[in-house]
Design a protein around this motif. Structure first.
Motif, mmCIF file in Angstrom:
data_model
loop_
_atom_site.group_PDB
_atom_site.id
_atom_site.type_symbol
_atom_site.label_atom_id
_atom_site.label_comp_id
_atom_site.label_asym_id
_atom_site.label_seq_id
_atom_site.Cartn_x
_atom_site.Cartn_y
_atom_site.Cartn_z
ATOM 1 N N TYR A 40 0.840 -1.200 0.000
ATOM 2 C CA TYR A 40 0.000 0.000 0.000
ATOM 3 C C TYR A 40 0.875 1.251 0.000
ATOM 4 O O TYR A 40 0.565 2.251 -0.639
ATOM 5 N N PHE A 41 1.971 1.201 0.758
ATOM 6 C CA PHE A 41 2.984 2.252 0.753
ATOM 7 C C PHE A 41 4.305 1.576 1.084
ATOM 8 O O PHE A 41 4.331 0.438 1.566
ATOM 9 N N THR A 42 5.414 2.255 0.840
ATOM 10 C CA THR A 42 6.720 1.676 1.133
ATOM 11 C C THR A 42 6.778 1.209 2.579
ATOM 12 O O THR A 42 6.652 2.026 3.501
ATOM 13 N N PRO A 43 6.970 -0.079 2.829
ATOM 14 C CA PRO A 43 7.000 -0.576 4.212
ATOM 15 C C PRO A 43 8.208 -0.042 4.977
ATOM 16 O O PRO A 43 9.252 0.270 4.396
ATOM 17 N N TYR A 44 8.029 0.056 6.291
ATOM 18 C CA TYR A 44 9.145 0.338 7.196
ATOM 19 C C TYR A 44 9.202 -0.835 8.154
ATOM 20 O O TYR A 44 8.391 -0.958 9.056
ATOM 21 N N SER A 45 10.172 -1.713 7.956
ATOM 22 C CA SER A 45 10.182 -2.992 8.663
ATOM 23 C C SER A 45 10.538 -2.830 10.135
ATOM 24 O O SER A 45 11.168 -1.843 10.547
ATOM 25 N N TYR A 46 10.164 -3.820 10.928
ATOM 26 C CA TYR A 46 10.527 -3.827 12.338
ATOM 27 C C TYR A 46 12.042 -3.970 12.501
ATOM 28 O O TYR A 46 12.629 -3.415 13.430
ATOM 29 N N GLU A 47 12.671 -4.681 11.565
ATOM 30 C CA GLU A 47 14.127 -4.811 11.588
ATOM 31 C C GLU A 47 14.778 -3.448 11.376
ATOM 32 O O GLU A 47 15.740 -3.081 12.064
ATOM 33 N N ARG A 48 14.266 -2.670 10.423
ATOM 34 C CA ARG A 48 14.823 -1.330 10.193
ATOM 35 C C ARG A 48 14.556 -0.434 11.401
ATOM 36 O O ARG A 48 15.392 0.405 11.763
ATOM 37 N N HIS A 49 13.393 -0.610 12.025
ATOM 38 C CA HIS A 49 13.086 0.148 13.234
ATOM 39 C C HIS A 49 14.135 -0.113 14.309
ATOM 40 O O HIS A 49 14.651 0.823 14.950
#
Length: 379
Positions: free
Chosen positions: A108-117
């Protein structure tokens, strides 16, 4: 051909996938909730083949008007996300794409992963300017991380002003964490004059992800209990909304002189802010300060505008369960909800990428300069 969403923030259900030209999918609802709109899945197929993926329940989603003039994002490397041909007829959403490599991700939109978080939190922790605090655990047992930037003694023994930034109360609004990353990157740049000057007399309290459970679960709007955190600020509880409970308790300890709550809007193709004009404490000082902030941001970037946005609440009728209203009223401070589009910025359209993660990061960096413009008048 195979379609899979069994990964961080994945969300899709396969209804039928026998013919590449007639794949039928459905978005799964948030747990214990009727909200749904976020999707994120992987297609493995034949290179060169034309695929038509139909989301059959799009018309009954949380914000069906959000599909109008919308284009899904796709990526082959999970780094560069581009827009793909998408159409909506009022009932179903159809995504068209010719496969260029063996597998592709759609979202839906560029994901921001939990790993990147986690990477973001621990990269920031390396700075001498940063203290990393664990506020508590979510219902799924994940950490609620707070980054405190600039907590050293203020010049001339003056008490530092407290600036709070929260992002991603609604987990599907991943652009909010991209914004937070851009904001934090500039704030921690020791060669940036704006950041250095602000940190002399301000402490920044930044929560890049208020809803890690919903983010990992692939929710649009709610936490693990199906609760919309941005309607919990009047009476948060450890049973329903520990994320808000812990943040509000910390705010009580630090005070708040400026609060920005970062979101994404499904319908409006613009960047804008919604103020707290409807809360009882709102006065001429806050009105003047808010106008200064908006004018500064208008001057800094053409990505921001004030023509389109939400209808202003009438005096005394502000919804005090909403974060920006609740914080403004409790701390008598300037507070905004900042919204970014899932679609594109209609003022500066980009047919290839639409509103994107890099643009959200840049807006985050630009907002720091807008804060600088009003910093001396916050208290």
């Amino acid at each position: 051909m195979h379609i899979n969403a069994a990964f961080d923030s994945g969300n899709i259900e396969v209804v039928k996938a026998e013919d590449a030209a007639a794949i039928e999918l459905a978005i799964r609802k948030d747990h214990q909730s009727d909200f749904y709109q976020w999707f994120h899945f992987k297609l493995h197929g034949e290179v060169g083949e034309d695929y038509c993926l139909t989301i059959t329940n799009a018309g009954e989603s949380a914000y069906p008007d959000g599909w109008k003039d919308y284009a899904a994002v796709a990526s082959y490397d999970r780094e560069t996300w581009f827009r793909v041909a998408t159409e909506y007829d009022g009932k179903v959403l159809k995504i068209h794409h010719t496969l260029e490599q063996e597998s592709v991700y759609f979202a839906y939109f560029t994901p921001y992963s939990y790993e990147r978080h986690q990477d973001l939190i621990h990269a920031a922790q390396q700075s001498a300017l940063v203290q990393h605090e664990l506020l508590g655990l979510t219902l799924d047992g994940r950490e609620l991380n707070l980054l405190v930037v600039g907590a050293q003694e203020a010049d001339h023994d003056a008490k530092k002003k407290a600036v709070w930034i929260t992002a991603r109360q609604h987990p599907g609004e991943s652009m909010a964490e991209w914004f937070a990353e851009g904001f934090l990157t500039r704030l921690l740049d020791d060669e940036d004059g704006v950041a250095r000057k602000l940190l002399r007399n301000h402490v920044f309290y930044i929560i890049p992800n208020m809803n890690p459970d919903g983010s990992v679960r692939g929710h649009l709007r709610t936490n693990a209990a199906g609760v919309n955190l941005n309607r919990e600020w009047a009476e948060p509880s450890l049973e329903r909304s520990p994320e808000v409970y812990y943040v509000l308790e910390k705010m009580k300890a630090t005070g708040v002189d400026l609060y920005l709550d970062i979101h994404g809007d499904e319908n409006l193709p613009y960047n804008f802010v919604a103020g707290a004009e409807g809360v009882p404490c709102f006065n001429e000082r806050l009105e003047h300060l808010g106008q200064q902030f908006k004018q500064a941001l208008l001057t800094i970037t053409p990505e921001f505008q004030t023509t389109y946005g939400y209808e202003q609440e009438a005096p005394g009728e502000g919804n005090l369960t909403v974060a920006s209203n609740a914080v403004c009223e409790r701390f008598n401070c300037l507070a905004f909800t900042l919204e970014m589009p899932f679609k594109d910025n209609a003022d500066l359209p980009d047919s290839d990428f639409g509103w994107s993660a890099p643009r959200a990061q840049q807006l985050g960096a630009d907002v720091l300069a807008a804060i600088y413009a009003i910093a001396d008048e916050l208290r």
